[in-house]
Design a protein around this motif. Structure first.
Motif, PDB file in Angstrom:
ATOM      1  N   GLY A  14       0.858  -1.117   0.044  1.00  0.00           N
ATOM      2  CA  GLY A  14      -0.020   0.025   0.064  1.00  0.00           C
ATOM      3  C   GLY A  14       0.923   1.348  -0.052  1.00  0.00           C
ATOM      4  O   GLY A  14       2.202   0.989  -0.275  1.00  0.00           O
ATOM      5  N   CYS A  15       0.219   2.202   0.452  1.00  0.00           N
ATOM      6  CA  CYS A  15       0.837   3.667   0.276  1.00  0.00           C
ATOM      7  C   CYS A  15       1.471   4.274   1.812  1.00  0.00           C
ATOM      8  O   CYS A  15       1.756   5.381   1.712  1.00  0.00           O
ATOM      9  N   CYS A  18      -3.335   4.603   4.654  1.00  0.00           N
ATOM     10  CA  CYS A  18      -4.079   4.076   5.768  1.00  0.00           C
ATOM     11  C   CYS A  18      -3.803   3.974   7.209  1.00  0.00           C
ATOM     12  O   CYS A  18      -4.586   4.496   7.910  1.00  0.00           O
ATOM     13  N   GLY A  87      -8.540  -0.958   4.629  1.00  0.00           N
ATOM     14  CA  GLY A  87      -8.389  -0.196   3.323  1.00  0.00           C
ATOM     15  C   GLY A  87      -8.257  -0.939   2.066  1.00  0.00           C
ATOM     16  O   GLY A  87      -8.407  -2.046   1.705  1.00  0.00           O
ATOM     17  N   THR A  88      -8.640  -0.257   1.099  1.00  0.00           N
ATOM     18  CA  THR A  88      -9.406  -0.959  -0.289  1.00  0.00           C
ATOM     19  C   THR A  88      -8.002  -1.832  -0.848  1.00  0.00           C
ATOM     20  O   THR A  88      -8.359  -2.861  -1.394  1.00  0.00           O
ATOM     21  N   ILE A  95      -5.324   0.677  -5.642  1.00  0.00           N
ATOM     22  CA  ILE A  95      -4.608   1.458  -6.839  1.00  0.00           C
ATOM     23  C   ILE A  95      -3.328   0.444  -7.359  1.00  0.00           C
ATOM     24  O   ILE A  95      -3.188   0.515  -8.437  1.00  0.00           O
TER      25      ILE A  95
HETATM   26 FE1  SF4 Z   1      -3.121   4.146   0.163  1.00  0.00          FE
HETATM   27 FE2  SF4 Z   1      -5.528   3.794  -0.502  1.00  0.00          FE
HETATM   28 FE3  SF4 Z   1      -4.156   1.698  -0.495  1.00  0.00          FE
HETATM   29 FE4  SF4 Z   1      -4.705   2.836   1.907  1.00  0.00          FE
HETATM   30  S1  SF4 Z   1      -6.295   1.926   0.454  1.00  0.00           S
HETATM   31  S2  SF4 Z   1      -2.575   2.039   1.321  1.00  0.00           S
HETATM   32  S3  SF4 Z   1      -4.528   4.971   1.293  1.00  0.00           S
HETATM   33  S4  SF4 Z   1      -3.877   3.495  -1.911  1.00  0.00           S
END
Ligand code: SF4
Length: 183
Positions: A14-15, A18, A87-88, A95
């Motif tokens: 992820g980024c 979250c 989180g998605t 993403i």
């Molecule tokens: Fe980042 Fe969105 Fe994935 Fe969370 S759900 S890790 S904010 S890209």
């Protein structure tokens, strides 16, 4: 007073956005800490990944993008009694899952050679010192037994805080039908 619940958080593919939602709990964090202690988190404390303690709940951001993500997910699955896909990216790929439109070779070529911000005159693509990308991004459920999903990109802090508090109180969680995302 009953023993506090042992909570951990972890980020995989992820980024880290979250985790910022957890940092945005603000005063709700005090309420959460009435019931629980954070025992492991790459954001909140400096515990090495091979020193993760036994946990009651692990909250995991991100899906499975590389072999390190998979190894850590499988390790945490043994350490924690309850797993929250958070989180998605964690629930569905998110993403990073857009990378599934290209091959690993194409992604590496873009990241290490073609990107406008890359300076790599020798055209070296590292293969020994970095985790290896898997052929596809996969959701966390590929490697962990998921008990609860909280989607959103990132999930709204107030929704997450309320969901965690409800869980800690032993009540049934009801997530909103719409607008789970922070922005
Ligand atoms: Fe980042 Fe969105 Fe994935 Fe969370 S759900 S890790 S904010 S890209």
């Amino acid at each position: 007073m009953a023993d506090k619940v042992k909570i951990g958080t972890m980020w995989l593919g992820g980024c880290s956005g979250c985790h910022l939602s957890i940092a945005d709990f603000h005063e709700s964090l005090i309420d959460v800490m009435e019931f629980a202690d954070f025992e492991f988190s790459p954001v909140l404390m400096d515990t090495k990944y091979d020193e993760v303690p036994e946990l009651d709940i692990i909250i995991v951001e991100g899906g499975i993008r590389n072999d390190e993500n998979r190894e850590l997910a499988e390790m945490l699955n043994k350490k924690a009694k309850m797993v929250i896909a958070y989180g998605t990216c964690s629930c569905y790929g998110g993403i990073p899952g857009l990378g599934n439109l290209w091959t690993v070779e194409e992604l590496e070529q873009e990241a290490y050679i073609n990107s406008v911000s890359t300076v790599n005159p020798e055209g070296i693509i590292p293969n020994e010192d970095v985790p290896h990308l898997e052929s596809r991004v996969r959701p966390l459920s590929e490697s962990m037994d998921i008990d609860l999903i909280i989607p959103g990109c990132p999930p709204r802090s107030d929704v997450v805080a309320e969901a965690i508090l409800t869980l800690l109180r032993g009540d049934t969680i009801e997530l909103p039908n719409t607008n789970l995302c922070e922005v």
